[in-house]
Design a protein around this motif. Structure first.
Motif, PDB file in Angstrom:
ATOM      1  N   TRP A  49      22.758  25.334  20.132  1.00 47.18           N
ATOM      2  CA  TRP A  49      21.763  26.323  19.691  1.00 47.18           C
ATOM      3  C   TRP A  49      20.514  25.619  19.185  1.00 47.18           C
ATOM      4  N   VAL A  50      19.361  26.196  19.451  1.00 46.64           N
ATOM      5  CA  VAL A  50      18.109  25.584  19.024  1.00 46.64           C
ATOM      6  C   VAL A  50      17.790  25.884  17.568  1.00 46.64           C
ATOM      7  N   CYS A  51      18.283  26.989  17.030  1.00 46.29           N
ATOM      8  CA  CYS A  51      17.960  27.312  15.642  1.00 46.29           C
ATOM      9  C   CYS A  51      18.804  28.475  15.146  1.00 46.29           C
ATOM     10  N   LEU A  52      18.731  28.693  13.848  1.00 43.15           N
ATOM     11  CA  LEU A  52      19.238  29.902  13.209  1.00 43.15           C
ATOM     12  C   LEU A  52      18.059  30.608  12.558  1.00 43.15           C
ATOM     13  N   GLY A  53      18.007  31.934  12.727  1.00 44.78           N
ATOM     14  CA  GLY A  53      16.959  32.736  12.113  1.00 44.78           C
ATOM     15  C   GLY A  53      17.542  33.780  11.192  1.00 44.78           C
ATOM     16  N   SER A 101      19.628  37.442  19.336  1.00 40.52           N
ATOM     17  CA  SER A 101      18.168  37.520  19.426  1.00 40.52           C
ATOM     18  C   SER A 101      17.603  38.079  18.131  1.00 40.52           C
ATOM     19  N   GLY A 102      16.346  37.805  17.885  1.00 43.27           N
ATOM     20  CA  GLY A 102      15.633  38.242  16.697  1.00 43.27           C
ATOM     21  C   GLY A 102      14.327  37.468  16.637  1.00 43.27           C
ATOM     22  N   ILE A 103      13.521  37.693  15.592  1.00 44.34           N
ATOM     23  CA  ILE A 103      12.260  36.978  15.440  1.00 44.34           C
ATOM     24  C   ILE A 103      12.472  35.826  14.462  1.00 44.34           C
ATOM     25  N   ILE A 104      12.259  34.612  14.929  1.00 47.17           N
ATOM     26  CA  ILE A 104      12.448  33.431  14.083  1.00 47.17           C
ATOM     27  C   ILE A 104      11.182  33.240  13.254  1.00 47.17           C
ATOM     28  N   LEU A 146       7.146  31.764  20.381  1.00 47.53           N
ATOM     29  CA  LEU A 146       8.217  30.781  20.550  1.00 47.53           C
ATOM     30  C   LEU A 146       9.569  31.466  20.689  1.00 47.53           C
ATOM     31  N   THR A 147       9.801  32.506  19.902  1.00 55.22           N
ATOM     32  CA  THR A 147      11.062  33.242  20.021  1.00 55.22           C
ATOM     33  C   THR A 147      11.222  33.807  21.425  1.00 55.22           C
ATOM     34  N   ARG A 148      10.175  34.364  21.957  1.00 55.76           N
ATOM     35  CA  ARG A 148      10.258  34.931  23.310  1.00 55.76           C
ATOM     36  C   ARG A 148      10.387  33.838  24.363  1.00 55.76           C
ATOM     37  N   ASN A 173      16.377  31.389  28.297  1.00 57.92           N
ATOM     38  CA  ASN A 173      17.815  31.409  27.993  1.00 57.92           C
ATOM     39  C   ASN A 173      18.219  30.240  27.090  1.00 57.92           C
ATOM     40  N   THR A 174      17.356  29.927  26.138  1.00 54.95           N
ATOM     41  CA  THR A 174      17.665  28.904  25.140  1.00 54.95           C
ATOM     42  C   THR A 174      18.414  29.571  23.997  1.00 54.95           C
ATOM     43  N   PRO A 175      19.673  29.238  23.762  1.00 58.62           N
ATOM     44  CA  PRO A 175      20.471  29.989  22.783  1.00 58.62           C
ATOM     45  C   PRO A 175      20.087  29.689  21.334  1.00 58.62           C
ATOM     46  N   TYR A 176      20.138  30.725  20.528  1.00 55.27           N
ATOM     47  CA  TYR A 176      19.979  30.607  19.079  1.00 55.27           C
ATOM     48  C   TYR A 176      20.755  31.767  18.449  1.00 55.27           C
ATOM     49  N   ARG A 177      20.840  31.789  17.145  1.00 53.79           N
ATOM     50  CA  ARG A 177      21.531  32.882  16.461  1.00 53.79           C
ATOM     51  C   ARG A 177      20.630  33.448  15.377  1.00 53.79           C
ATOM     52  N   PHE A 178      20.790  34.761  15.152  1.00 45.62           N
ATOM     53  CA  PHE A 178      19.940  35.474  14.201  1.00 45.62           C
ATOM     54  C   PHE A 178      20.820  36.332  13.299  1.00 45.62           C
ATOM     55  N   TYR A 179      20.597  36.188  11.982  1.00 46.11           N
ATOM     56  CA  TYR A 179      21.426  36.879  10.995  1.00 46.11           C
ATOM     57  C   TYR A 179      20.636  38.025  10.354  1.00 46.11           C
TER      58      TYR A 179
END
Length: 533
Positions: A242-246, A281-284, A315-317, A323-329
């Motif tokens: 994953w590239v990041c957590l948001g 998905s979400g806005i980082i 960047l989020t879009r 298809n770069t995976p990340y997670r959003f809480y």
């Protein structure tokens, strides 16, 4: 080619949707793919052709060698992205320091970021930021870096050195040297990620050194998070793929009183909650944990072309469309506090530079480049309407008919340039979010620049008189006296001294103008702008 758009009648208001989106809608089809891609690529090429970007990026620190060596074996750092808020930050850090000093015994830290005792008494003007060193828990060795443009470095050093944070100045080499520096939202975020990449790379050069693969970026006025167990727990959840957590940012910042009521407590906190369920998905934005190792390998970073808006959403879009995976809480909610700005010469240098960058792009996008497919950037509402440039559409109808724009600002060149610049950025961020519109080449040019194309330099810089010269703020380190009023946005009105496209002179030549700007902004900002960012 001409794009179909509709104006945002609430442009100029207090929410992010109103502040950064002059348009309520943009109609983009496959037929506009090459045109929209060319708009984004043109900004990249314009910067490159004028030797503005990429250029050497220098980071200034009190002792860069000690900072690099000190990262060996430490947990991921907190990197605070900031401008024009050193005294406000100092006031918040002082709130927590006083609260800690009032505790029985010889406590050197609170129990962690969830410990509400750090919020102190109701008489304090500012809440302690979530990145305060004493809020990281007993025995924490985590580094806290406060990243600010070099024009503001001395004042931040003067006001924050006493609080255990490391101030880092950043600056791209200007060519020619007297040109206004490249500045903007995307530029600042690019510098933050580049700093993390470079700090990690330098740390790993030492024999036997170990270094984090992840790092946090945090907005300077974040004071707490609900539904969040802590930095260490989140770091363990970040998968290597994953590239990041948001996390979920609130639309508006809150008052000191509201934040204290929400987070203050006389008791030691109980067990932390688990991380909530994660979405894909979400806005980082605002607070993010980045996989620096992956971003280095993928050459990913924010795009410096987004100077007036959309640096986070674009960047989020980009992640979504590639298809770069990340997670959003969604269940972890970020709380921020209303701010009061510094308004000293250094911050006005940076803000003036940002207005110059906005004006440069607007001018460039109003004409046809030699051999270019785009711009001019042209829009209209109905298919039968005449085509107009983004700047003309920004003037009328966007500014002319907005209920949130004053009559004075409608005629202000800087306000007009910002709206026009945001129209372009809104069009490209919308295009990035639609499958099949942006070409891979345009996306790579904006978000996947090879790291070696931006040379990095570290330099020690210790002002002889901290806060002296042009970069002077009233009050030195630890001074938490704030300007009268407060609770509003610390960004002064966009008008005044923006200039047209093409660059602006050096600080010495424009010092009188900036001092006049400072006086005007101090008198007018509370009346004309409200909170959020």
């Amino acid at each position: 080619m001409v794009l179909r758009v509709a104006r945002n009648g609430g442009y100029g208001g207090v929410t992010a949707m109103q502040k950064y989106n002059p348009l309520s809608s943009v109609t983009i089809t496959a037929a506009e793919s090459a045109y929209c891609s060319a708009i984004l690529e043109h900004r990249c090429e314009w910067l490159d052709d004028r030797s503005i970007f990429p250029q050497t990026l220098t980071f200034y620190m009190a002792d860069h060698a000690a900072a690099i060596a000190g990262e060996n074996g430490k947990p991921p750092p907190l990197v605070v992205v900031t401008s024009n808020r050193s005294r406000w930050i100092a006031a918040g850090l002082e709130t927590g320091r006083l609260a800690l000093a009032a505790m029985p015994g010889d406590a050197t830290s609170f129990a962690g970021i969830r410990d509400g005792r750090a919020f102190g008494g109701a008489d304090r003007p500012v809440s302690p930021p979530i990145y305060a060193p004493y809020r990281q828990g007993p025995g924490s060795t985590r580094s806290i870096y406060v990243l600010v443009h070099a024009s503001e470095y001395a004042t931040y050093r003067a006001n924050l050195d006493a609080y255990g944070v490391t101030v880092v100045g950043w600056k791209f080499t200007a060519v020619p040297a007297d040109r206004a520096p490249l500045a903007g939202f995307g530029v600042s975020r690019f510098a933050a990620i580049a700093f993390c990449k470079a700090l990690r790379a330098e740390t790993l050069k030492a024999d036997g050194a170990t270094c984090w693969d992840k790092a946090w970026t945090i907005d300077d006025n974040v004071i707490g998070m609900q539904g969040f167990p802590g930095f260490t727990t989140a770091e363990a959840a970040l998968d290597a793929a994953w590239v990041c957590l948001g996390f979920n940012g609130k639309p508006l910042a809150d008052t000191r009183a509201d934040n204290r009521a929400q987070f203050s407590s006389a008791a030691v906190p109980g067990p932390p909650p688990p991380l909530p369920p994660a979405a894909t998905s979400g806005i980082i934005q605002q607070v993010a944990l980045w996989n620096i190792a992956k971003m280095t390998a993928d050459r990913t970073n924010f795009s410096p072309t987004y100077v007036a808006s959309a640096e986070d959403l674009s960047l989020t879009r980009y992640f979504n469309i590639t298809n770069t995976p990340y997670r959003f809480y969604t269940g972890s909610v970020i709380w921020k506090e209303n701010v009061v700005g510094d308004y000293y010469d250094g911050s006005l240098v940076f803000q003036s530079a940002r207005r110059t960058s906005e004006a440069d792009f607007v001018t460039a996008e109003a004409t046809t480049p030699a051999g270019g497919a785009a711009p001019p950037l042209q829009v209209r509402v109905k298919a039968t309407d005449p085509a107009v440039t983004a700047r003309a559409f920004a003037i009328d109808p966007v500014l002319q008919l907005s209920k949130n724009i004053s009559a004075a600002d409608r005629g202000n060149a800087a306000v007009r340039n910002r709206a026009a610049c945001q129209i372009s950025e809104q069009i490209t961020k919308t295009s990035i979010g639609k499958a099949g519109i942006m070409t891979p080449a345009s996306l790579a040019a904006a978000f996947a620049l090879p790291d070696d194309s931006v040379p990095i330099a570290f330099q020690d810089l210790n002002p002889a008189v901290a806060g002296g010269g042009d970069d002077t703020a009233a009050g030195g380190g630890g001074d938490d006296t704030l300007p009268a009023g407060g609770g509003g946005d610390d960004t002064p009105p966009a008008g005044g001294g923006a200039g047209g496209g093409g660059g602006g002179g050096g600080p010495a030549r424009n010092r009188a103008r900036w001092k006049q700007l400072r006086k005007e902004k101090r008198n007018n900002w509370r009346r004309r702008w409200r909170c959020k960012r």
